[in-house]
Design a protein around this motif. Structure first.
Motif, PDB file in Angstrom:
ATOM      1  N   TYR A 192       1.945   8.666   6.085  1.00 49.41           N
ATOM      2  CA  TYR A 192       3.542   8.426   6.005  1.00 49.41           C
ATOM      3  C   TYR A 192       4.253   9.640   6.174  1.00 49.41           C
ATOM      4  CZ  TYR A 192       1.008   4.595   3.718  1.00 49.41           C
ATOM      5  OH  TYR A 192       0.416   3.410   3.563  1.00 49.41           O
ATOM      6  N   ASP A 193       3.448  10.852   6.139  1.00 50.36           N
ATOM      7  CA  ASP A 193       4.218  12.150   6.051  1.00 50.36           C
ATOM      8  C   ASP A 193       3.524  13.106   7.013  1.00 50.36           C
ATOM      9  OD1 ASP A 193       5.787  11.510   3.753  1.00 50.36           O
ATOM     10  OD2 ASP A 193       4.475  12.199   2.372  1.00 50.36           O
ATOM     11  N   ARG A 207       0.723  -0.995   0.105  1.00 55.28           N
ATOM     12  CA  ARG A 207       0.144  -0.065  -0.030  1.00 55.28           C
ATOM     13  C   ARG A 207       0.859   1.270  -0.085  1.00 55.28           C
ATOM     14  NH1 ARG A 207      -2.636  -1.231   4.010  1.00 55.28           N
ATOM     15  NH2 ARG A 207      -1.645   0.089   5.742  1.00 55.28           N
ATOM     16  N   LYS A 208       1.945   1.344   0.739  1.00 52.82           N
ATOM     17  CA  LYS A 208       2.859   2.458   0.654  1.00 52.82           C
ATOM     18  C   LYS A 208       3.634   2.824  -0.541  1.00 52.82           C
ATOM     19  CE  LYS A 208       6.646   4.467   3.598  1.00 52.82           C
ATOM     20  NZ  LYS A 208       7.740   4.178   4.615  1.00 52.82           N
ATOM     21  N   ILE A 230      -2.169  17.015  -0.912  1.00 53.10           N
ATOM     22  CA  ILE A 230      -2.305  15.477  -0.474  1.00 53.10           C
ATOM     23  C   ILE A 230      -1.976  15.160   0.962  1.00 53.10           C
ATOM     24  CG2 ILE A 230      -1.541  13.359  -1.153  1.00 53.10           C
ATOM     25  CD1 ILE A 230      -0.941  14.381  -3.843  1.00 53.10           C
ATOM     26  N   TYR A 231      -2.606  14.847   1.923  1.00 50.48           N
ATOM     27  CA  TYR A 231      -2.526  14.324   2.994  1.00 50.48           C
ATOM     28  C   TYR A 231      -2.288  12.755   3.192  1.00 50.48           C
ATOM     29  CZ  TYR A 231      -4.000  18.824   5.076  1.00 50.48           C
ATOM     30  OH  TYR A 231      -4.073  20.019   5.276  1.00 50.48           O
ATOM     31  N   SER A 232      -1.145  12.308   3.872  1.00 49.34           N
ATOM     32  CA  SER A 232      -1.149  10.754   3.875  1.00 49.34           C
ATOM     33  C   SER A 232      -0.268  10.499   5.396  1.00 49.34           C
ATOM     34  CB  SER A 232       0.098  10.396   3.035  1.00 49.34           C
ATOM     35  OG  SER A 232       1.204  10.827   3.434  1.00 49.34           O
ATOM     36  N   LYS A 267       0.944   8.970  -6.205  1.00 49.58           N
ATOM     37  CA  LYS A 267       1.128  10.509  -6.030  1.00 49.58           C
ATOM     38  C   LYS A 267       1.996  10.922  -6.788  1.00 49.58           C
ATOM     39  CE  LYS A 267       3.914  11.664  -2.860  1.00 49.58           C
ATOM     40  NZ  LYS A 267       4.783  11.819  -1.414  1.00 49.58           N
ATOM     41  N   PHE A 317       1.036   4.066  -2.977  1.00 48.10           N
ATOM     42  CA  PHE A 317       0.782   5.519  -2.637  1.00 48.10           C
ATOM     43  C   PHE A 317       1.756   6.229  -3.122  1.00 48.10           C
ATOM     44  CE2 PHE A 317       1.673   9.129   0.133  1.00 48.10           C
ATOM     45  CZ  PHE A 317       0.794   9.667   0.158  1.00 48.10           C
ATOM     46  N   LYS A 318       3.184   6.025  -3.204  1.00 45.82           N
ATOM     47  CA  LYS A 318       4.233   6.830  -3.680  1.00 45.82           C
ATOM     48  C   LYS A 318       4.068   7.004  -4.880  1.00 45.82           C
ATOM     49  CE  LYS A 318       7.595   6.202   0.275  1.00 45.82           C
ATOM     50  NZ  LYS A 318       8.818   5.684   0.346  1.00 45.82           N
TER      51      LYS A 318
END
Length: 239
Positions: free
Chosen positions: A51-52, A17-18, A47-49, A25, A21-22
């Motif tokens: 991971y950040d 999933r990560k 973009i909210y995530s 994005k 996402f990258k």
């Protein structure tokens, strides 16, 4: 090689999933940049995530603030005119899927009843059919009978028009015969004789068509379904 269709569902594996996402994005920000450059419009992306710590902003916080300020200056009706939330998007997808399912069920039911109709034509009884099956079968037969009636009307109209032309030709031939019997001298050009011969041949052909020879039996009738090259019915849906 065609691209494999991606199943739109939540990715349960954390690492997969990560990584997805990258990649997504990066592709999304690239598309926004292309849209703004090629079309000359003001656009931004936030973009909210998980991971950040801070959201990803394109093209910059100041640029995004400028676009949002212009958007808030618009009337509320214009702001929400083409806006789609996650809930409304899912509702639209569900409604579209339900409509496709309903259409597919109608097509499957139509094919099933058509098969039952053909089985009845070869002698199979109706004992195993319930009320719903009989109702659908009656509707399908009614549609076929309507199409047959329309075809008969079309052929009758064509036959009447040909009969009128034949009667006119017969009157002309009778007039010529009467003039010959009275001893009148009829002078016709070669082209007129050719027209008369063609008219007589057409008249004989129509007589043969309307009154076929007695030796022609049922063996000359086309099999069921071959008489009409078009579809069996015009309405593809049950009422």
């Amino acid at each position: 090689m065609t691209r494999k269709k991606v199943k739109l569902a939540y990715i349960t594996n954390d690492s997969a999933r990560k990584a997805t996402f990258k990649k997504r994005k990066k592709g999304l920000l690239k598309k926004v940049n292309e849209l703004s450059t090629l079309c000359g419009i003001e656009a931004c992306a936030i973009i909210y995530s998980p991971y950040d710590a801070q959201p990803e902003v394109w093209p910059s916080p100041a640029g995004a603030q400028r676009v949002l300020s212009e958007f808030k200056k618009m009337p509320e009706m214009e702001q929400s005119k083409k806006m789609v939330s996650q809930e409304s998007f899912l509702r639209q997808r569900i409604a579209k899927a339900n409509e496709q399912l309903k259409r597919q069920c109608r097509d499957n039911r139509e094919k099933e009843i058509t098969q039952v109709m053909f089985q009845c034509l070869v002698g199979k009884g109706l004992q195993n059919l319930n009320m719903m099956d009989l109702n659908d079968l009656g509707w399908l037969l009614e549609q076929n009978l309507k199409d047959i009636d329309k075809r008969i009307d079309t052929l009758n109209k064509a036959s009447h028009s040909r009969g009128s032309a034949t009667a006119s030709s017969g009157t002309t031939m009778a007039t010529l015969d009467a003039r010959l019997k009275n001893g009148e001298k009829v002078q016709a050009e070669s082209s007129d004789r050719e027209v008369s011969m063609e008219t007589a041949q057409r008249q004989q052909w129509i007589k043969d068509l309307m009154h076929p020879p007695e030796h022609v039996g049922l063996g000359s009738v086309l099999p069921f379904g071959d008489n009409n090259p078009t579809a069996l019915w015009s309405n593809a849906f049950f009422p």
